[in-house]
Design an enzyme around this catalytic site. Structure first.
Site, PDB file in Angstrom:
ATOM      1  N   ARG A   1       0.858  -1.187   0.000  1.00  0.00           N
ATOM      2  CA  ARG A   1       0.000   0.000   0.000  1.00  0.00           C
ATOM      3  C   ARG A   1       0.891   1.232   0.000  1.00  0.00           C
ATOM      4  NH1 ARG A   1      -3.510  -2.578  -1.691  1.00  0.00           N
ATOM      5  NH2 ARG A   1      -5.545  -3.084  -0.819  1.00  0.00           N
TER       6      ARG A   1
ATOM      7  N   GLU B   1      -4.042   7.605  -3.980  1.00  0.00           N
ATOM      8  CA  GLU B   1      -4.363   7.153  -5.352  1.00  0.00           C
ATOM      9  C   GLU B   1      -5.733   7.677  -5.773  1.00  0.00           C
ATOM     10  OE1 GLU B   1      -4.181   2.869  -5.509  1.00  0.00           O
ATOM     11  OE2 GLU B   1      -2.155   2.838  -4.731  1.00  0.00           O
TER      12      GLU B   1
ATOM     13  N   HIS C   1      -1.118   0.527  -9.667  1.00  0.00           N
ATOM     14  CA  HIS C   1      -1.809  -0.425  -8.770  1.00  0.00           C
ATOM     15  C   HIS C   1      -2.371  -1.624  -9.556  1.00  0.00           C
ATOM     16  CE1 HIS C   1      -4.099  -0.799  -4.690  1.00  0.00           C
ATOM     17  NE2 HIS C   1      -3.789  -1.988  -5.178  1.00  0.00           N
TER      18      HIS C   1
HETATM   19  C1  DGY Z   1      -5.480  -5.910  -3.043  1.00  0.00           C
HETATM   20  O1  DGY Z   1      -6.191  -6.901  -3.271  1.00  0.00           O
HETATM   21  O2  DGY Z   1      -5.356  -5.449  -1.905  1.00  0.00           O
HETATM   22  C2  DGY Z   1      -4.827  -5.305  -4.212  1.00  0.00           C
HETATM   23  O3  DGY Z   1      -4.031  -4.250  -3.856  1.00  0.00           O
HETATM   24  C3  DGY Z   1      -5.864  -4.882  -5.217  1.00  0.00           C
HETATM   25  O4  DGY Z   1      -5.289  -4.845  -6.466  1.00  0.00           O
END
Ligand code: DGY
Length: 319
Positions: free
Chosen positions: A238, A267, A285
């Protein structure tokens, strides 16, 4: 006749998931362009909500949904966008999509590791711009993965798969984890160390932590000082795990080797300093964005909804 259950997909669910929801339910779609105001209206009377990492699910949204709400099914493995306490207070179950995206996300982390280490995007840009004047022994040089020390910060499912995928490169492993992971120690010879030691010794630092108050800005001005000036930083977790200004400054000043980043704070804005930073590979992402993983995630979202609305246990509950 019992009423149709109302399933509100705040943005989008792929067809693979929609197919499982059945015609006996009322399914409402907000669409990718929907806004937080749209969501507050759309959720009224919902029995289940489908959210994703871009949708904050807090008390206001839950209250707007009302007392029929039984489930928030997050279309992601990460659920830092969901206020778990607010859900628990209202008796709302939260689910996520673990496992089905492990390979896809680990593969992207490997791709970013290699792309950043060799600065593939810059080499490609240079070629396309017509700047390549022929083979030059000093040009386009990067860092080599083979034989390096890889630091896996957070040895969960994705961190472990990433480490396994790197086996062919003959790397050594350091890892951090709240508890010792005997399997990876036996299988990969990985050594569990503290974060500071990992940062000081690793040639590649790959982040596989979930985002919370404890992990926010794990990589910051101070922790970057511990890292090798040639270190490659990879983040597919993240955006909040990294202080992007500190990373951009370190790259610009040659205190950090390279960065491969897939996630950003705030984002879809990408911190402008990262866009300008040298030796930086940036993707939007796309960790889980393979045909297979995204279909399987959508199916898992739907299976959780079907189970919970039928009064059964969720398949993949959070918490
Ligand atoms: C998640 O599943 O947390 C991913 O970051 C989404 O693409």
């Amino acid at each position: 006749m019992s009423r149709k259950q109302r399933i509100v997909i705040l943005r989008e669910l792929l067809q693979a998931g929609l197919d499982l929801l059945g015609e006996q339910n009322e399914v409402c779609l907000g669409g990718l362009g929907s806004t937080p105001e749209d969501w507050l209206n759309l959720v009224r009377g919902a029995d289940a909500i489908v959210a994703d990492p871009t949708v904050p699910v807090g008390a206001d949204l839950l209250d707007s949904a009302g007392s029929d709400l039984k489930l928030v099914a997050n279309f992601a493995v990460g659920y830092d966008n969901v206020d778990l306490d607010a859900c628990a207070e209202r008796g709302v179950v939260v689910t996520n999509t673990p496992d089905v995206l492990t390979d896809a996300t680990a593969e992207l982390a490997v791709a970013l590791t290699l792309a950043a280490a060799r600065d593939v995007p810059a080499a490609e840009r240079s070629l396309r711009a017509g700047e390549w004047s022929g083979w030059d022994p000093a040009a386009y040089r990067g860092f080599e993965l083979t034989g390096s020390t890889v630091g896996v910060v957070g040895m969960g499912r994705i961190g472990r798969r990433y480490a396994e995928m790197l086996r062919g490169f003959g790397v050594e492993y350091l890892y951090t984890s709240r508890r010792a992971r005997e399997e990876v120690e036996v299988e990969l010879g990985a050594r569990r160390v503290g974060l500071n030691q990992l940062l000081a010794e690793a040639d590649v630092v790959s982040l596989h932590l979930s985002a919370n108050d404890e992990t926010r800005h794990t990589i910051n001005r101070e922790t970057i000082r511990l890292m090798k000036p040639s270190a490659v930083l990879v983040n597919t977790g993240r955006g909040a795990l990294v202080d992007s200004s500190a990373v951009a400054a370190a790259l610009a000043e040659g205190r950090l080797g390279a960065a491969g980043l897939d996630v950003y704070e705030g984002e879809p804005e990408v911190p402008p300093e990262l866009l300008d930073a040298p030796r930086t590979t940036l993707t939007p992402h796309i960790g889980s964005a393979t045909f297979r993983a995204r279909d399987r995630m959508a199916e898992l979202v739907a299976r959780n909804i079907v189970e919970v609305l039928a009064g059964r246990d969720p398949v993949t509950p959070v918490g």
